[in-house]
Design an enzyme around this catalytic site. Structure first.
Site, PDB file in Angstrom:
ATOM      1  N   THR A   1      -5.348  -4.666  -7.812  1.00 20.92           N
ATOM      2  CA  THR A   1      -4.886  -3.402  -8.365  1.00 20.92           C
ATOM      3  C   THR A   1      -3.495  -3.732  -8.869  1.00 20.92           C
ATOM      4  O   THR A   1      -3.000  -4.837  -8.609  1.00 20.92           O
ATOM      5  CB  THR A   1      -4.861  -2.331  -7.252  1.00 20.92           C
TER       6      THR A   1
ATOM      7  N   THR B   1      -6.149   0.440 -11.344  1.00 21.58           N
ATOM      8  CA  THR B   1      -7.037  -0.541 -10.723  1.00 21.58           C
ATOM      9  C   THR B   1      -8.374  -0.647 -11.430  1.00 21.58           C
ATOM     10  O   THR B   1      -8.810   0.290 -12.100  1.00 21.58           O
ATOM     11  CB  THR B   1      -7.281  -0.186  -9.236  1.00 21.58           C
TER      12      THR B   1
ATOM     13  N   SER C   1      -7.050   4.680  -2.063  1.00 22.58           N
ATOM     14  CA  SER C   1      -5.898   4.503  -1.168  1.00 22.58           C
ATOM     15  C   SER C   1      -4.601   4.334  -1.948  1.00 22.58           C
ATOM     16  O   SER C   1      -3.535   4.124  -1.354  1.00 22.58           O
ATOM     17  CB  SER C   1      -6.080   3.241  -0.311  1.00 22.58           C
TER      18      SER C   1
HETATM   19  O1  DON Z   1      -8.522   2.935  -5.118  1.00 21.11           O
HETATM   20  C1  DON Z   1      -8.469   2.146  -4.190  1.00 21.11           C
HETATM   21  O2  DON Z   1      -8.034   2.419  -3.093  1.00 21.11           O
HETATM   22  C2  DON Z   1      -8.918   0.722  -4.428  1.00 21.11           C
HETATM   23  N1  DON Z   1      -9.900   0.682  -5.463  1.00 21.11           N
HETATM   24  C3  DON Z   1      -7.724  -0.099  -4.730  1.00 21.11           C
HETATM   25  C4  DON Z   1      -8.048  -1.541  -4.920  1.00 21.11           C
HETATM   26  C5  DON Z   1      -6.897  -2.416  -4.715  1.00 21.11           C
HETATM   27  O3  DON Z   1      -5.828  -2.012  -4.370  1.00 21.11           O
HETATM   28  C6  DON Z   1      -7.125  -3.840  -4.888  1.00 21.11           C
HETATM   29  N2  DON Z   1      -5.864  -4.545  -4.804  1.00 21.11           N
HETATM   30  N3  DON Z   1      -5.457  -5.417  -4.192  1.00 21.11           N
END
Ligand code: DON
Length: 573
Positions: free
Chosen positions: A384, A402, A456
Protein backbone atom coordinates in the site's frame (compact mmCIF):
# COMPACT_ATOMS: atom_id res chain seq x y z
CA UNK A 1 6.18 35.01 1.03
CA UNK A 2 8.80 33.57 3.33
CA UNK A 3 12.34 32.93 2.16
CA UNK A 4 13.54 29.60 0.87
CA UNK A 5 15.05 27.41 3.57
CA UNK A 6 17.97 25.25 2.51
CA UNK A 7 17.02 21.64 2.60
CA UNK A 8 18.48 19.62 5.46
CA UNK A 9 18.91 16.32 3.79
CA UNK A 10 20.39 12.92 4.08
CA UNK A 11 21.32 12.59 0.44
CA UNK A 12 21.61 9.18 -1.05
CA UNK A 13 22.22 8.99 -4.77
CA UNK A 14 20.12 6.15 -6.04
CA UNK A 15 20.06 6.65 -9.80
CA UNK A 16 22.37 8.44 -12.17
CA UNK A 17 21.74 6.10 -14.96
CA UNK A 18 21.20 7.74 -18.30
CA UNK A 19 22.65 11.23 -18.28
CA UNK A 20 22.38 11.65 -22.07
CA UNK A 21 18.59 11.62 -21.97
CA UNK A 22 17.04 14.93 -21.03
CA UNK A 23 13.69 15.47 -19.42
CA UNK A 24 11.74 17.92 -21.50
CA UNK A 25 8.29 17.29 -20.09
CA UNK A 26 6.14 19.44 -17.90
CA UNK A 27 7.54 17.82 -14.79
CA UNK A 28 10.20 20.47 -15.65
CA UNK A 29 12.69 20.46 -12.81
CA UNK A 30 12.09 16.74 -12.27
CA UNK A 31 14.66 14.61 -14.08
CA UNK A 32 13.33 11.04 -14.27
CA UNK A 33 16.74 9.63 -15.18
CA UNK A 34 18.71 11.08 -12.31
CA UNK A 35 17.28 11.77 -8.91
CA UNK A 36 18.22 12.00 -5.27
CA UNK A 37 16.49 10.57 -2.28
CA UNK A 38 16.03 12.87 0.72
CA UNK A 39 15.02 11.18 3.93
CA UNK A 40 14.40 14.40 5.80
CA UNK A 41 13.83 18.00 4.83
CA UNK A 42 12.79 21.15 6.65
CA UNK A 43 10.94 23.68 4.50
CA UNK A 44 9.13 27.00 4.79
CA UNK A 45 6.51 26.89 2.09
CA UNK A 46 5.37 23.33 1.67
CA UNK A 47 6.40 19.69 1.84
CA UNK A 48 5.55 16.37 0.24
CA UNK A 49 6.61 12.94 1.43
CA UNK A 50 5.81 9.77 -0.49
CA UNK A 51 7.11 6.34 -1.46
CA UNK A 52 9.07 7.61 -4.48
CA UNK A 53 11.44 10.58 -4.90
CA UNK A 54 10.08 11.42 -8.37
CA UNK A 55 6.51 11.56 -7.08
CA UNK A 56 7.51 13.78 -4.13
CA UNK A 57 9.40 16.10 -6.49
CA UNK A 58 6.41 16.34 -8.84
CA UNK A 59 4.25 17.44 -5.90
CA UNK A 60 6.65 20.18 -4.82
CA UNK A 61 7.01 21.43 -8.42
CA UNK A 62 3.23 21.80 -8.58
CA UNK A 63 3.27 23.90 -5.40
CA UNK A 64 6.02 26.08 -6.87
CA UNK A 65 3.73 26.65 -9.88
CA UNK A 66 1.04 28.05 -7.58
CA UNK A 67 -0.72 24.87 -6.52
CA UNK A 68 -1.85 24.20 -2.98
CA UNK A 69 -1.50 20.97 -0.96
CA UNK A 70 -4.48 19.39 -2.77
CA UNK A 71 -2.96 20.07 -6.19
CA UNK A 72 0.37 18.69 -4.99
CA UNK A 73 -1.29 15.61 -3.50
CA UNK A 74 -3.16 14.86 -6.74
CA UNK A 75 -0.03 15.29 -8.87
CA UNK A 76 1.97 13.13 -6.45
CA UNK A 77 -0.72 10.46 -6.35
CA UNK A 78 -0.91 10.32 -10.17
CA UNK A 79 2.89 10.20 -10.44
CA UNK A 80 2.92 7.29 -7.97
CA UNK A 81 0.53 5.42 -10.29
CA UNK A 82 3.41 5.49 -12.79
CA UNK A 83 6.63 5.27 -10.77
CA UNK A 84 5.36 3.06 -7.95
CA UNK A 85 3.22 0.40 -9.63
CA UNK A 86 3.35 -1.82 -6.51
CA UNK A 87 0.75 0.36 -4.84
CA UNK A 88 0.40 3.69 -6.59
CA UNK A 89 -2.54 3.07 -8.86
CA UNK A 90 -5.42 3.80 -11.16
CA UNK A 91 -6.88 0.32 -10.66
CA UNK A 92 -7.23 0.39 -6.87
CA UNK A 93 -8.57 2.73 -4.23
CA UNK A 94 -7.86 4.54 -1.01
CA UNK A 95 -8.76 7.29 1.41
CA UNK A 96 -8.01 10.97 1.89
CA UNK A 97 -8.15 12.91 5.14
CA UNK A 98 -7.82 16.65 4.68
CA UNK A 99 -7.77 19.82 6.70
CA UNK A 100 -8.18 23.06 4.78
CA UNK A 101 -7.00 26.56 5.62
CA UNK A 102 -10.66 27.49 6.24
CA UNK A 103 -10.64 24.96 9.11
CA UNK A 104 -12.87 22.56 7.15
CA UNK A 105 -12.14 18.87 7.76
CA UNK A 106 -13.01 16.24 5.17
CA UNK A 107 -12.43 12.65 4.32
CA UNK A 108 -12.90 11.12 0.90
CA UNK A 109 -13.65 7.45 0.48
CA UNK A 110 -12.54 6.06 -2.87
CA UNK A 111 -12.39 2.48 -1.64
CA UNK A 112 -13.14 -0.23 -4.21
CA UNK A 113 -16.65 -1.73 -4.26
CA UNK A 114 -17.77 -5.30 -4.78
CA UNK A 115 -19.03 -5.68 -8.36
CA UNK A 116 -22.80 -6.05 -8.91
CA UNK A 117 -22.42 -9.76 -9.63
CA UNK A 118 -20.45 -10.40 -6.41
CA UNK A 119 -22.12 -12.46 -3.71
CA UNK A 120 -21.46 -13.58 -0.20
CA UNK A 121 -20.17 -17.06 -1.01
CA UNK A 122 -18.33 -16.31 -4.25
CA UNK A 123 -15.04 -17.59 -2.84
CA UNK A 124 -16.43 -20.73 -1.18
CA UNK A 125 -16.54 -24.14 -2.91
CA UNK A 126 -19.67 -26.29 -2.70
CA UNK A 127 -17.95 -28.38 0.01
CA UNK A 128 -17.25 -25.24 2.06
CA UNK A 129 -13.58 -24.87 1.12
CA UNK A 130 -12.59 -21.17 1.09
CA UNK A 131 -10.68 -20.15 -2.08
CA UNK A 132 -8.29 -17.41 -0.98
CA UNK A 133 -6.37 -17.94 -4.22
CA UNK A 134 -9.39 -16.56 -6.09
CA UNK A 135 -9.87 -13.65 -3.66
CA UNK A 136 -6.16 -12.78 -3.87
CA UNK A 137 -4.95 -13.52 -7.42
CA UNK A 138 -6.11 -12.45 -10.84
CA UNK A 139 -9.33 -11.14 -12.32
CA UNK A 140 -11.90 -12.34 -9.79
CA UNK A 141 -10.06 -10.73 -6.88
CA UNK A 142 -10.66 -7.16 -8.11
CA UNK A 143 -13.15 -4.72 -6.70
CA UNK A 144 -14.43 -1.82 -8.84
CA UNK A 145 -11.57 0.73 -8.77
CA UNK A 146 -12.13 4.03 -6.95
CA UNK A 147 -8.94 6.04 -7.42
CA UNK A 148 -9.95 8.18 -10.42
CA UNK A 149 -13.36 9.04 -8.93
CA UNK A 150 -11.59 9.93 -5.68
CA UNK A 151 -9.21 12.35 -7.35
CA UNK A 152 -12.10 14.14 -9.05
CA UNK A 153 -13.97 14.31 -5.73
CA UNK A 154 -11.20 16.37 -4.12
CA UNK A 155 -10.02 18.24 -7.21
CA UNK A 156 -12.36 21.12 -6.34
CA UNK A 157 -10.26 21.91 -3.27
CA UNK A 158 -7.23 22.57 -5.50
CA UNK A 159 -6.36 25.66 -7.48
CA UNK A 160 -4.67 24.54 -10.70
CA UNK A 161 -6.29 23.02 -13.81
CA UNK A 162 -6.34 19.22 -13.80
CA UNK A 163 -4.31 19.04 -17.04
CA UNK A 164 -1.39 20.55 -15.19
CA UNK A 165 -1.63 18.05 -12.35
CA UNK A 166 -1.76 14.94 -14.52
CA UNK A 167 0.83 15.98 -17.13
CA UNK A 168 3.90 15.00 -15.07
CA UNK A 169 2.44 11.48 -14.70
CA UNK A 170 1.79 11.27 -18.45
CA UNK A 171 5.36 12.36 -19.12
CA UNK A 172 6.81 9.85 -16.67
CA UNK A 173 4.82 7.05 -18.31
CA UNK A 174 5.66 8.11 -21.86
CA UNK A 175 9.29 9.15 -21.51
CA UNK A 176 10.08 6.56 -18.90
CA UNK A 177 12.09 6.76 -15.68
CA UNK A 178 15.04 4.79 -14.39
CA UNK A 179 14.28 2.19 -11.78
CA UNK A 180 16.13 1.63 -8.53
CA UNK A 181 17.77 -1.52 -7.23
CA UNK A 182 14.76 -2.21 -5.03
CA UNK A 183 12.30 -1.76 -7.91
CA UNK A 184 14.34 -4.07 -10.15
CA UNK A 185 14.34 -6.73 -7.42
CA UNK A 186 10.63 -6.35 -6.88
CA UNK A 187 9.81 -6.66 -10.61
CA UNK A 188 12.12 -9.68 -10.96
CA UNK A 189 10.27 -11.37 -8.12
CA UNK A 190 6.99 -10.86 -9.94
CA UNK A 191 7.71 -12.53 -13.27
CA UNK A 192 6.14 -15.96 -12.67
CA UNK A 193 2.89 -14.46 -11.38
CA UNK A 194 2.78 -11.89 -14.19
CA UNK A 195 2.96 -14.66 -16.77
CA UNK A 196 0.37 -16.73 -14.95
CA UNK A 197 -2.18 -14.01 -14.21
CA UNK A 198 -2.17 -11.95 -17.42
CA UNK A 199 -3.98 -12.48 -20.71
CA UNK A 200 -1.86 -9.86 -22.51
CA UNK A 201 1.79 -9.73 -21.43
CA UNK A 202 2.42 -6.32 -19.81
CA UNK A 203 5.57 -4.15 -20.10
CA UNK A 204 6.65 -5.38 -16.68
CA UNK A 205 7.50 -8.82 -18.14
CA UNK A 206 11.23 -9.05 -18.83
CA UNK A 207 14.00 -11.63 -18.41
CA UNK A 208 15.87 -9.56 -15.89
CA UNK A 209 15.41 -6.03 -14.65
CA UNK A 210 18.48 -4.19 -13.37
CA UNK A 211 18.95 -0.91 -11.58
CA UNK A 212 19.11 1.90 -14.12
CA UNK A 213 16.75 0.27 -16.64
CA UNK A 214 14.19 2.70 -18.03
CA UNK A 215 10.56 1.69 -17.59
CA UNK A 216 8.31 3.01 -20.38
CA UNK A 217 4.52 2.63 -19.97
CA UNK A 218 2.89 3.78 -23.21
CA UNK A 219 -0.50 2.12 -22.60
CA UNK A 220 -0.63 3.76 -19.18
CA UNK A 221 0.32 7.13 -20.72
CA UNK A 222 -2.62 6.74 -23.12
CA UNK A 223 -5.01 5.90 -20.28
CA UNK A 224 -3.80 8.94 -18.32
CA UNK A 225 -4.26 11.08 -21.43
CA UNK A 226 -7.87 9.89 -21.76
CA UNK A 227 -8.43 10.85 -18.10
CA UNK A 228 -6.80 14.24 -18.75
CA UNK A 229 -9.10 14.89 -21.70
CA UNK A 230 -12.36 13.35 -20.50
CA UNK A 231 -12.19 13.40 -16.69
CA UNK A 232 -13.79 10.47 -14.87
CA UNK A 233 -15.40 9.38 -18.16
CA UNK A 234 -11.87 8.81 -19.47
CA UNK A 235 -11.65 5.93 -17.01
CA UNK A 236 -15.16 4.75 -16.12
CA UNK A 237 -16.58 5.00 -19.65
CA UNK A 238 -15.39 4.77 -23.25
CA UNK A 239 -12.12 3.18 -24.25
CA UNK A 240 -10.71 2.51 -20.77
CA UNK A 241 -13.96 0.94 -19.56
CA UNK A 242 -14.03 -1.18 -22.71
CA UNK A 243 -10.47 -2.39 -22.07
CA UNK A 244 -11.31 -3.25 -18.44
CA UNK A 245 -14.48 -5.14 -19.35
CA UNK A 246 -12.70 -7.04 -22.14
CA UNK A 247 -9.92 -7.95 -19.73
CA UNK A 248 -12.55 -9.24 -17.30
CA UNK A 249 -14.11 -11.37 -20.03
CA UNK A 250 -10.76 -12.85 -21.08
CA UNK A 251 -9.77 -13.67 -17.49
CA UNK A 252 -13.03 -14.72 -15.85
CA UNK A 253 -13.60 -11.51 -13.87
CA UNK A 254 -17.01 -9.96 -13.18
CA UNK A 255 -16.61 -6.17 -13.35
CA UNK A 256 -19.11 -4.75 -15.89
CA UNK A 257 -19.68 -1.44 -17.70
CA UNK A 258 -22.45 -0.65 -15.22
CA UNK A 259 -20.18 -1.32 -12.24
CA UNK A 260 -17.68 1.16 -13.66
CA UNK A 261 -20.19 3.80 -14.68
CA UNK A 262 -21.98 3.65 -11.32
CA UNK A 263 -18.87 3.90 -9.13
CA UNK A 264 -18.89 6.98 -6.94
CA UNK A 265 -16.40 8.24 -4.40
CA UNK A 266 -17.94 9.52 -1.17
CA UNK A 267 -17.08 12.60 0.84
CA UNK A 268 -17.54 11.59 4.49
CA UNK A 269 -17.25 13.24 7.86
CA UNK A 270 -13.88 12.23 9.29
CA UNK A 271 -13.64 10.18 12.49
CA UNK A 272 -12.22 12.67 15.00
CA UNK A 273 -11.33 12.47 18.69
CA UNK A 274 -9.14 14.26 21.19
CA UNK A 275 -6.03 12.96 22.88
CA UNK A 276 -4.38 14.99 25.63
CA UNK A 277 -5.55 18.26 24.07
CA UNK A 278 -4.65 17.30 20.50
CA UNK A 279 -7.38 16.75 17.94
CA UNK A 280 -6.84 13.58 15.90
CA UNK A 281 -8.63 13.39 12.54
CA UNK A 282 -8.91 9.99 10.93
CA UNK A 283 -10.77 7.93 8.37
CA UNK A 284 -14.27 6.66 9.20
CA UNK A 285 -15.79 3.39 7.93
CA UNK A 286 -15.20 1.60 5.63
CA UNK A 287 -11.76 1.97 7.15
CA UNK A 288 -11.31 0.65 10.64
CA UNK A 289 -8.23 2.90 10.90
CA UNK A 290 -9.70 5.99 12.56
CA UNK A 291 -11.82 4.10 15.05
CA UNK A 292 -9.05 1.65 16.01
CA UNK A 293 -6.64 4.55 16.54
CA UNK A 294 -9.30 6.24 18.67
CA UNK A 295 -9.83 3.12 20.77
CA UNK A 296 -6.13 2.43 21.30
CA UNK A 297 -5.21 6.02 22.17
CA UNK A 298 -8.13 6.40 24.58
CA UNK A 299 -7.27 3.12 26.32
CA UNK A 300 -3.78 4.45 27.17
CA UNK A 301 -4.64 8.13 27.69
CA UNK A 302 -5.10 8.01 31.47
CA UNK A 303 -2.35 5.51 32.23
CA UNK A 304 0.69 7.79 32.27
CA UNK A 305 2.47 5.91 29.52
CA UNK A 306 5.09 8.69 29.31
CA UNK A 307 6.49 7.68 32.69
CA UNK A 308 6.90 4.08 31.53
CA UNK A 309 9.28 5.07 28.70
CA UNK A 310 9.72 4.02 25.07
CA UNK A 311 10.20 0.28 24.52
CA UNK A 312 10.00 -0.39 28.25
CA UNK A 313 8.42 -3.68 29.27
CA UNK A 314 5.50 -1.76 30.80
CA UNK A 315 4.69 0.43 27.81
CA UNK A 316 5.04 -2.37 25.23
CA UNK A 317 2.83 -4.65 27.30
CA UNK A 318 0.18 -1.98 27.78
CA UNK A 319 0.15 -1.08 24.10
CA UNK A 320 -0.01 -4.74 23.10
CA UNK A 321 -3.06 -5.27 25.31
CA UNK A 322 -4.92 -2.26 23.93
CA UNK A 323 -4.09 -3.34 20.38
CA UNK A 324 -5.50 -6.80 21.14
CA UNK A 325 -8.76 -5.37 22.48
CA UNK A 326 -9.29 -2.93 19.61
CA UNK A 327 -8.72 -5.63 16.99
CA UNK A 328 -11.19 -7.98 18.68
CA UNK A 329 -13.80 -5.27 18.12
CA UNK A 330 -12.68 -4.84 14.52
CA UNK A 331 -13.41 -8.49 13.74
CA UNK A 332 -16.87 -8.39 15.25
CA UNK A 333 -18.31 -4.97 14.57
CA UNK A 334 -16.57 -3.19 11.72
CA UNK A 335 -17.48 -3.06 8.03
CA UNK A 336 -18.98 -0.71 5.44
CA UNK A 337 -21.41 1.43 7.46
CA UNK A 338 -23.50 2.04 4.30
CA UNK A 339 -24.45 -1.65 4.55
CA UNK A 340 -24.00 -2.61 8.18
CA UNK A 341 -24.87 -0.76 11.33
CA UNK A 342 -21.43 -0.25 12.88
CA UNK A 343 -21.82 0.86 16.53
CA UNK A 344 -19.18 3.60 16.23
CA UNK A 345 -20.31 5.73 19.17
CA UNK A 346 -20.51 2.72 21.47
CA UNK A 347 -17.05 1.53 20.42
CA UNK A 348 -15.48 4.95 20.94
CA UNK A 349 -17.34 5.76 24.15
CA UNK A 350 -14.99 6.49 27.08
CA UNK A 351 -16.86 4.31 29.56
CA UNK A 352 -16.91 1.41 27.12
CA UNK A 353 -13.17 1.70 26.54
CA UNK A 354 -12.40 1.86 30.27
CA UNK A 355 -14.64 -1.18 30.76
CA UNK A 356 -12.72 -2.93 27.97
CA UNK A 357 -9.55 -2.55 30.07
CA UNK A 358 -11.12 -4.02 33.24
CA UNK A 359 -9.45 -7.40 32.73
CA UNK A 360 -6.10 -5.82 31.80
CA UNK A 361 -3.36 -7.24 34.02
CA UNK A 362 0.02 -5.46 33.89
CA UNK A 363 1.69 -8.64 35.14
CA UNK A 364 0.57 -11.06 32.46
CA UNK A 365 -0.86 -11.59 28.99
CA UNK A 366 -4.65 -11.62 28.59
CA UNK A 367 -5.21 -14.57 26.24
CA UNK A 368 -7.22 -13.59 23.14
CA UNK A 369 -9.45 -16.59 23.80
CA UNK A 370 -10.70 -14.82 26.95
CA UNK A 371 -11.61 -11.74 24.95
CA UNK A 372 -13.10 -13.72 22.07
CA UNK A 373 -12.67 -17.09 20.38
CA UNK A 374 -11.06 -17.44 16.99
CA UNK A 375 -8.43 -19.00 14.77
CA UNK A 376 -4.89 -18.02 13.95
CA UNK A 377 -2.66 -17.38 10.96
CA UNK A 378 0.43 -15.33 10.44
CA UNK A 379 0.08 -11.92 8.79
CA UNK A 380 2.29 -11.20 5.77
CA UNK A 381 3.78 -8.01 4.44
CA UNK A 382 2.10 -6.65 1.28
CA UNK A 383 1.82 -3.27 -0.39
CA UNK A 384 0.00 0.00 0.00
CA UNK A 385 1.39 3.51 -0.08
CA UNK A 386 0.95 6.76 1.78
CA UNK A 387 1.60 10.40 0.94
CA UNK A 388 1.52 13.41 3.25
CA UNK A 389 1.40 16.98 1.95
CA UNK A 390 1.24 20.39 3.59
CA UNK A 391 1.34 23.97 2.34
CA UNK A 392 1.91 27.33 3.95
CA UNK A 393 -1.75 28.31 3.58
CA UNK A 394 -2.60 25.74 6.26
CA UNK A 395 -3.91 22.95 4.02
CA UNK A 396 -2.87 19.45 5.05
CA UNK A 397 -3.56 16.28 3.06
CA UNK A 398 -3.06 12.68 4.13
CA UNK A 399 -3.75 10.01 1.48
CA UNK A 400 -3.27 6.25 1.68
CA UNK A 401 -3.90 4.24 -1.48
CA UNK A 402 -3.63 0.56 -2.20
CA UNK A 403 -4.01 -2.29 -4.64
CA UNK A 404 -3.99 -4.53 -1.51
CA UNK A 405 -1.27 -7.04 -2.37
CA UNK A 406 1.95 -5.75 -3.91
CA UNK A 407 0.92 -5.08 -7.55
CA UNK A 408 -2.65 -5.99 -6.52
CA UNK A 409 -4.13 -8.91 -8.43
CA UNK A 410 -0.94 -8.88 -10.55
CA UNK A 411 -3.27 -8.57 -13.53
CA UNK A 412 -2.66 -5.61 -15.84
CA UNK A 413 -5.58 -4.41 -17.97
CA UNK A 414 -4.54 -5.34 -21.52
CA UNK A 415 -4.01 -2.19 -23.61
CA UNK A 416 -4.61 0.11 -20.61
CA UNK A 417 -1.36 -0.51 -18.76
CA UNK A 418 -2.41 -0.49 -15.10
CA UNK A 419 -2.67 -3.17 -12.42
CA UNK A 420 -6.05 -4.07 -10.99
CA UNK A 421 -6.47 -4.47 -7.24
CA UNK A 422 -7.12 -7.69 -5.32
CA UNK A 423 -9.11 -5.84 -2.67
CA UNK A 424 -11.95 -8.41 -2.57
CA UNK A 425 -9.76 -10.35 -0.14
CA UNK A 426 -10.28 -7.60 2.44
CA UNK A 427 -13.86 -8.81 2.82
CA UNK A 428 -14.46 -11.66 5.22
CA UNK A 429 -14.86 -14.30 2.49
CA UNK A 430 -16.17 -16.76 5.08
CA UNK A 431 -16.73 -16.16 8.81
CA UNK A 432 -13.53 -16.97 10.66
CA UNK A 433 -11.41 -17.47 7.52
CA UNK A 434 -8.46 -15.10 7.77
CA UNK A 435 -7.59 -12.73 4.91
CA UNK A 436 -4.02 -12.25 3.73
CA UNK A 437 -3.25 -10.16 6.82
CA UNK A 438 -4.65 -12.78 9.17
CA UNK A 439 -7.69 -10.61 9.93
CA UNK A 440 -10.96 -12.41 10.56
CA UNK A 441 -14.49 -11.08 10.37
CA UNK A 442 -18.11 -12.05 9.98
CA UNK A 443 -21.43 -10.51 9.07
CA UNK A 444 -20.28 -6.88 9.33
CA UNK A 445 -17.70 -7.42 6.58
CA UNK A 446 -19.44 -10.10 4.48
CA UNK A 447 -19.52 -9.63 0.68
CA UNK A 448 -22.55 -7.87 -0.81
CA UNK A 449 -22.86 -6.27 -4.26
CA UNK A 450 -21.83 -2.61 -4.16
CA UNK A 451 -20.40 -2.88 -0.63
CA UNK A 452 -16.92 -1.66 0.26
CA UNK A 453 -14.54 -4.08 1.97
CA UNK A 454 -13.25 -3.15 5.44
CA UNK A 455 -9.85 -1.49 5.44
CA UNK A 456 -7.12 -0.79 8.00
CA UNK A 457 -5.73 2.26 6.23
CA UNK A 458 -5.21 5.14 8.64
CA UNK A 459 -4.42 8.44 6.93
CA UNK A 460 -4.31 10.84 9.88
CA UNK A 461 -3.92 14.51 10.69
CA UNK A 462 -3.28 15.77 14.22
CA UNK A 463 -4.17 19.35 15.13
CA UNK A 464 -2.60 21.32 17.96
CA UNK A 465 -4.41 24.51 18.95
CA UNK A 466 -6.61 23.86 15.91
CA UNK A 467 -3.66 24.11 13.49
CA UNK A 468 -2.00 21.22 11.59
CA UNK A 469 0.69 19.58 13.74
CA UNK A 470 1.22 16.12 12.22
CA UNK A 471 0.25 14.61 8.84
CA UNK A 472 0.95 10.88 8.81
CA UNK A 473 0.13 7.48 7.35
CA UNK A 474 1.68 4.19 6.29
CA UNK A 475 1.08 0.94 4.41
CA UNK A 476 1.19 -2.40 6.23
CA UNK A 477 -2.24 -4.06 6.15
CA UNK A 478 -3.52 -4.67 9.66
CA UNK A 479 -0.30 -3.27 11.15
CA UNK A 480 -1.25 0.20 9.84
CA UNK A 481 -3.38 1.39 12.80
CA UNK A 482 -0.92 0.02 15.37
CA UNK A 483 2.00 1.73 13.66
CA UNK A 484 0.23 5.08 13.55
CA UNK A 485 -0.73 4.56 17.21
CA UNK A 486 2.92 3.93 18.13
CA UNK A 487 4.28 6.79 15.99
CA UNK A 488 1.89 9.26 17.65
CA UNK A 489 2.59 7.99 21.18
CA UNK A 490 6.35 8.15 20.39
CA UNK A 491 6.02 11.84 19.51
CA UNK A 492 3.35 13.01 21.97
CA UNK A 493 4.20 10.95 25.05
CA UNK A 494 7.80 9.80 24.62
CA UNK A 495 8.95 13.14 23.18
CA UNK A 496 10.94 11.42 20.47
CA UNK A 497 12.37 13.10 17.38
CA UNK A 498 10.30 12.57 14.25
CA UNK A 499 12.95 10.29 12.71
CA UNK A 500 13.17 8.12 15.84
CA UNK A 501 9.39 7.98 16.10
CA UNK A 502 9.28 6.50 12.58
CA UNK A 503 12.54 4.55 12.31
CA UNK A 504 12.65 2.75 15.69
CA UNK A 505 11.33 -0.83 15.56
CA UNK A 506 7.58 -1.32 15.80
CA UNK A 507 5.52 -4.20 17.22
CA UNK A 508 1.99 -5.36 16.50
CA UNK A 509 -0.81 -7.41 18.05
CA UNK A 510 -4.13 -7.93 16.26
CA UNK A 511 -6.04 -10.18 18.72
CA UNK A 512 -5.79 -13.12 16.35
CA UNK A 513 -3.37 -14.71 15.86
CA UNK A 514 -2.59 -14.41 19.58
CA UNK A 515 1.04 -13.40 19.12
CA UNK A 516 3.17 -10.29 18.94
CA UNK A 517 4.75 -9.44 15.63
CA UNK A 518 8.05 -7.61 16.11
CA UNK A 519 10.35 -5.82 13.77
CA UNK A 520 14.08 -6.47 13.54
CA UNK A 521 15.86 -4.53 16.27
CA UNK A 522 13.08 -4.84 18.85
CA UNK A 523 14.82 -5.12 22.26
CA UNK A 524 15.56 -8.78 23.08
CA UNK A 525 15.31 -8.19 26.85
CA UNK A 526 11.74 -6.91 26.49
CA UNK A 527 10.86 -9.87 24.30
CA UNK A 528 12.25 -12.29 26.90
CA UNK A 529 10.41 -10.58 29.75
CA UNK A 530 7.14 -10.62 27.78
CA UNK A 531 7.61 -14.31 26.99
CA UNK A 532 7.85 -14.96 30.73
CA UNK A 533 4.56 -13.10 31.17
CA UNK A 534 2.85 -15.47 28.74
CA UNK A 535 3.20 -13.72 25.38
CA UNK A 536 3.96 -15.58 22.16
CA UNK A 537 5.91 -14.08 19.29
CA UNK A 538 5.62 -14.40 15.53
CA UNK A 539 8.74 -14.68 13.43
CA UNK A 540 10.60 -11.36 13.47
CA UNK A 541 9.90 -9.18 10.44
CA UNK A 542 12.53 -7.25 8.47
CA UNK A 543 10.43 -4.09 8.27
CA UNK A 544 6.95 -3.05 9.33
CA UNK A 545 5.37 -0.37 7.14
CA UNK A 546 6.70 2.73 5.45
CA UNK A 547 5.54 5.76 7.37
CA UNK A 548 5.50 9.18 5.68
CA UNK A 549 5.18 12.03 8.14
CA UNK A 550 5.22 15.81 8.23
CA UNK A 551 5.47 17.64 11.55
CA UNK A 552 4.99 21.36 11.94
CA UNK A 553 7.81 22.72 14.12
CA UNK A 554 7.24 25.40 16.78
CA UNK A 555 8.74 28.00 14.40
CA UNK A 556 6.15 27.10 11.75
CA UNK A 557 8.54 25.24 9.44
CA UNK A 558 7.63 21.86 7.99
CA UNK A 559 9.75 18.87 8.96
CA UNK A 560 9.08 16.02 6.55
CA UNK A 561 10.50 12.56 7.23
CA UNK A 562 10.37 9.64 4.81
CA UNK A 563 10.59 6.12 6.10
CA UNK A 564 14.03 4.53 5.78
CA UNK A 565 12.49 1.10 5.16
CA UNK A 566 12.18 1.83 1.40
CA UNK A 567 13.05 4.32 -1.38
CA UNK A 568 10.63 6.80 0.22
CA UNK A 569 11.59 10.46 -0.09
CA UNK A 570 10.74 13.90 1.30
CA UNK A 571 10.79 17.12 -0.70
CA UNK A 572 10.02 20.70 0.22
CA UNK A 573 10.51 24.29 -0.76
O1 DON B 1 -7.17 -1.71 3.09
C1 DON B 1 -6.42 -2.42 3.74
O2 DON B 1 -6.41 -2.46 4.95
C2 DON B 1 -5.40 -3.26 3.00
N1 DON B 1 -5.88 -3.58 1.69
C3 DON B 1 -4.12 -2.52 2.98
C4 DON B 1 -3.02 -3.29 2.33
C5 DON B 1 -1.69 -2.84 2.73
O3 DON B 1 -1.52 -1.98 3.54
C6 DON B 1 -0.56 -3.53 2.13
N2 DON B 1 0.67 -2.86 2.51
N3 DON B 1 1.65 -3.18 2.99
Amino acid sequence: MRSFTPVIAVLLLICACNPTQKNTGSASAVNPYQYNLNKKIVADNGAVVSAHPLASKVGVEIMKQGGNAVDAAIATQLALAVVYPNAGNLGGGGFLVGRFSSGELISVDFREKAPGAAHRDMYIEADGTPRTDKSQDGHLSSGVPGTVAGIFAYLKYGKLPFEKLIQPAIDLAQKGFTISEREARSLNGLQIELKKLNTVMPVFVKDKWVRGDTLFQIDLANTLTRIRDKGTAGFYEGETARLIVEEMKRGGGIITYDDLKNYQAKVRTPHSFTYKGYKVIGMPMPSSGGLLLNQMMKMVENRNIASMGFHSLQSVQLMTEVERRAFADRAEYMGDADFYNVPVSMLSNDNYLQERMKDYDPARATPSSVIKPGIAVRPESKETTHLSVIDKEGNAISITTTLNNSYGSRTVVGGAGFFLNDEMDDFSIKPGVPNMYGAVGGEANAIQPGKRMLSSMTPTIVLKDDKPFIVVGTPGGTTIPTQIFQTLINIIDFNMSTEDAVYKPKFHHQWLPDEILIEKGFPAAVKDALTKMGYKFAREREGIGRTEIIKVLPNGKFEAVADNRGDDAAEGW
